[in-house]
Design an enzyme around this catalytic site. Structure first.
Site, PDB file in Angstrom:
ATOM      1  N   GLY A   1      56.040  34.453  29.565  1.00  0.00           N
ATOM      2  CA  GLY A   1      55.253  33.223  29.647  1.00  0.00           C
ATOM      3  C   GLY A   1      56.003  32.139  28.902  1.00  0.00           C
ATOM      4  O   GLY A   1      57.210  32.221  28.728  1.00  0.00           O
TER       5      GLY A   1
ATOM      6  N   CYS B   1      58.628  27.131  29.192  1.00  0.00           N
ATOM      7  CA  CYS B   1      59.967  26.769  29.666  1.00  0.00           C
ATOM      8  C   CYS B   1      60.514  27.588  30.826  1.00  0.00           C
ATOM      9  O   CYS B   1      61.022  27.019  31.785  1.00  0.00           O
ATOM     10  CB  CYS B   1      60.939  26.846  28.510  1.00  0.00           C
ATOM     11  SG  CYS B   1      60.437  25.737  27.202  1.00  0.00           S
TER      12      CYS B   1
HETATM   13  C1  UGA Z   1      62.796  30.127  25.424  1.00  0.00           C
HETATM   14  C2  UGA Z   1      64.274  30.390  25.102  1.00  0.00           C
HETATM   15  O1  UGA Z   1      64.415  31.696  24.536  1.00  0.00           O
HETATM   16  C3  UGA Z   1      64.813  29.359  24.123  1.00  0.00           C
HETATM   17  O2  UGA Z   1      66.213  29.549  23.913  1.00  0.00           O
HETATM   18  C4  UGA Z   1      64.576  27.956  24.712  1.00  0.00           C
HETATM   19  O3  UGA Z   1      65.005  26.957  23.792  1.00  0.00           O
HETATM   20  C5  UGA Z   1      63.090  27.784  24.978  1.00  0.00           C
HETATM   21  O4  UGA Z   1      62.640  28.783  25.909  1.00  0.00           O
HETATM   22  C6  UGA Z   1      62.895  26.410  25.558  1.00  0.00           C
HETATM   23  O5  UGA Z   1      63.485  26.108  26.587  1.00  0.00           O
HETATM   24  O6  UGA Z   1      62.205  25.609  24.905  1.00  0.00           O
HETATM   25  P1  UGA Z   1      60.486  30.596  24.179  1.00  0.00           P
HETATM   26  O7  UGA Z   1      59.877  30.369  25.518  1.00  0.00           O
HETATM   27  O8  UGA Z   1      59.949  29.857  23.013  1.00  0.00           O
HETATM   28  O9  UGA Z   1      62.061  30.287  24.209  1.00  0.00           O
HETATM   29  O10 UGA Z   1      60.359  32.155  23.798  1.00  0.00           O
HETATM   30  P2  UGA Z   1      61.168  33.466  24.238  1.00  0.00           P
HETATM   31  O11 UGA Z   1      61.428  34.263  23.025  1.00  0.00           O
HETATM   32  O12 UGA Z   1      62.326  33.145  25.064  1.00  0.00           O
HETATM   33  O13 UGA Z   1      60.088  34.257  25.110  1.00  0.00           O
HETATM   34  C7  UGA Z   1      59.691  33.827  26.399  1.00  0.00           C
HETATM   35  C8  UGA Z   1      58.809  34.864  27.047  1.00  0.00           C
HETATM   36  O14 UGA Z   1      59.562  36.014  27.424  1.00  0.00           O
HETATM   37  C9  UGA Z   1      57.689  35.388  26.136  1.00  0.00           C
HETATM   38  O15 UGA Z   1      56.501  35.524  26.878  1.00  0.00           O
HETATM   39  C10 UGA Z   1      58.215  36.733  25.705  1.00  0.00           C
HETATM   40  O16 UGA Z   1      57.192  37.607  25.329  1.00  0.00           O
HETATM   41  C11 UGA Z   1      58.955  37.189  26.933  1.00  0.00           C
HETATM   42  N1  UGA Z   1      59.992  38.187  26.655  1.00  0.00           N
HETATM   43  C12 UGA Z   1      61.078  37.872  25.909  1.00  0.00           C
HETATM   44  C13 UGA Z   1      59.860  39.462  27.162  1.00  0.00           C
HETATM   45  O17 UGA Z   1      58.882  39.781  27.865  1.00  0.00           O
HETATM   46  N2  UGA Z   1      60.837  40.385  26.912  1.00  0.00           N
HETATM   47  C14 UGA Z   1      61.933  40.092  26.163  1.00  0.00           C
HETATM   48  O18 UGA Z   1      62.787  40.998  25.956  1.00  0.00           O
HETATM   49  C15 UGA Z   1      62.050  38.805  25.648  1.00  0.00           C
END
Ligand code: UGA
Length: 447
Positions: free
Chosen positions: A256, A259
């Protein structure tokens, strides 16, 4: 901006917004009341606020005084007209550019901090040059790579800072002045400078690659469930290959956040607009897979509960799109709840940081049913044990650390039997949960 202010006491940083309430919250005497929950941020605001960090609604004054202006407004997916559901809505960017142009009486550097489609800088420059007062503008692209929940540490120790600008001497000078700001705490070798278009596109590419990894492992999770493989073991095995690496391979109920989906849709739209249909289809599949994963999770709850959840209490632990944030944008929880509400379930939600108003707002935003029905079908409580009491099933939607430490035996004892737990984040130990008596299912393991 808080980090820049903290690391550069010699620079005056003013954050402006039209939203009076929001700015008042940023100025709240108690820094714990600032509008964003982000570990470590309150302390930084406390240190810099009033010294060289200011929050204000006086937008014109701040534009007039600034030498460098960061545009950091949102760029949501368009909900109307051309590119509806795909293209980024640049309305707010354009309004900013027009306001800067009308106010500026001295040369300014304008930095795109918002995530934007490739070649937006061209449009911003056009507006500034054609509606301005004859002053010179340099446009820079400085995309942000922080992730929510770890924003402060990401900003203090970024893998890299990216700055794109014009290849002219004036453009280079503008790039250098932004490099000097970051060089106050980031080693120069980690500050990359590129042309504007590479910088804009790198941001979209990074998010597309990250989201693709999650969809790739989630695609494998479904196969694991059918074949008896365990997705965590598969992730570990492939992650030890240094070419693949271990990060971002956690299978889940689906990604989710504000971004990933927005940026990929934007990328798809750009590719289509150049007639690159294969490129567009390739990236769109990342979203299709993610939607499938959310639907599949909800579907599994229904089929496991004997094909009906009508009138049954389903407890949600977590609503935020990931732990350590109160942000719920595009959270998988919203879609899973929506699906279960269609099946007439009674959903009860507990999230350590998300408030009832937000949860109802998220559901209403989907416009699937009347607000009244959303409110009736979704009860929000501030105690996890109350959320789970008398529930037929528990669904874990966010990986908050505290969920691991609950008294699960007590939770089991107070539930309807058989008591089901659907772990959408793979944070609980299957053997332990089964020893308490639960019927336990996680993502990517055969049951
Ligand atoms: C993401 C990018 O990681 C950042 O580098 C970027 O700056 C940001 O978008 C943006 O464009 O502002 P963010 O959305 O805050 O960051 O968080 P993430 O850690 O990337 O997680 C995104 C989603 O993927 C979450 O729902 C998380 O639970 C999920 N996720 C992440 C997974 O399901 N599995 C994983 O292994 C990693």
């Amino acid at each position: 901006m808080a980090i820049i202010a903290q690391k550069c006491p010699h620079i005056k940083v003013t954050v402006v917004d039209l939203n009076v309430e929001r700015i008042a919250a940023w100025n709240d005497e108690d820094v714990n009341n600032i509008p964003i929950y982000e570990p470590g941020l309150s302390d930084i605001v406390k240190e810099a606020r009033g010294r060289n960090l200011f929050f204000s609604t006086e937008v014109d004054k701040a534009i007039d005084e600034a030498q460098m202006i960061f545009i950091s407004v949102n760029t949501p997916t368009k909900t109307y007209g051309l590119g509806k559901g795909m293209a980024a809505d640049l309305k707010y960017i354009e309004l900013c550019a027009r306001q800067i142009a009308s106010i500026a009486k001295s040369d300014k550097i304008v930095v795109e901090k918002s995530t934007l489609p490739v070649r937006t800088a061209e449009a911003v420059k056009n507006i500034l040059d054609n509606t301005g007062n004859g002053v010179q503008f340099q446009i820079l692209s400085n995309p942000e790579f922080l992730a929510e929940g770890t924003a402060v540490t990401d900003l203090l120790n970024p893998d890299r800072v990216l700055i794109g600008g014009d290849t002219t001497p004036e453009g280079q000078e503008a790039i250098d002045s932004l490099v000097e700001i970051y060089a106050n705490w980031v080693p120069k070798g980690q500050i990359l400078t590129t042309n504007l278009w590479s910088s804009e596109l790198s941001k979209l590419t990074a998010n597309a690659f990250l989201a693709q990894r999650v969809s790739s492992i989630n695609a494998m999770s479904e196969l694991c469930e059918k074949t008896g493989a365990d997705v965590s073991e598969v992730a570990r095995a492939i992650g030890m290959d240094s070419r693949i690496g271990p990060k971002f391979l956690k299978s889940s109920v689906g990604f989710g956040g504000s971004c990933f989906q927005k940026d990929i849709l934007n990328l798809v739209y750009i590719a289509k607009s150049y007639g690159l249909n294969e490129v567009a289809d390739y990236w769109e599949q990342v979203i299709i897979m993610n939607d499938h994963q959310k639907r599949r999770f909800a579907n599994n709850i229904v089929t496991t509960l004997y094909n009906t959840v009508s009138g049954k209490k389903i407890a949600f632990l977590g609503w935020a799109f990931k732990k350590d944030t109160n942000d719920t944008r595009e959270s998988a929880a919203i879609y899973v709840a929506d699906y279960l509400l269609n099946e007439q379930a009674n959903v009860t939600v507990f999230d350590p940081q998300v408030k009832q108003k937000q949860i109802h707002h998220d559901l209403n935003y989907l416009q699937t049913r009347d607000a009244e029905l959303n409110q009736k079908g979704t009860v929000v409580v501030d105690d996890p044990y109350e959320a789970c009491k008398n529930a037929h099933a528990i669904a874990i939607l966010t990986e908050w650390d505290e969920f691991r430490d609950y008294d699960w035996q007590k939770i089991y004892d107070n539930m309807q039997k058989p008591a089901f737990v659907f772990d959408g984040r793979n944070i609980l130990d299957a053997k332990k949960m089964e020893s308490y008596g639960f019927i336990f299912q996680s993502v990517g393991t055969a049951n």
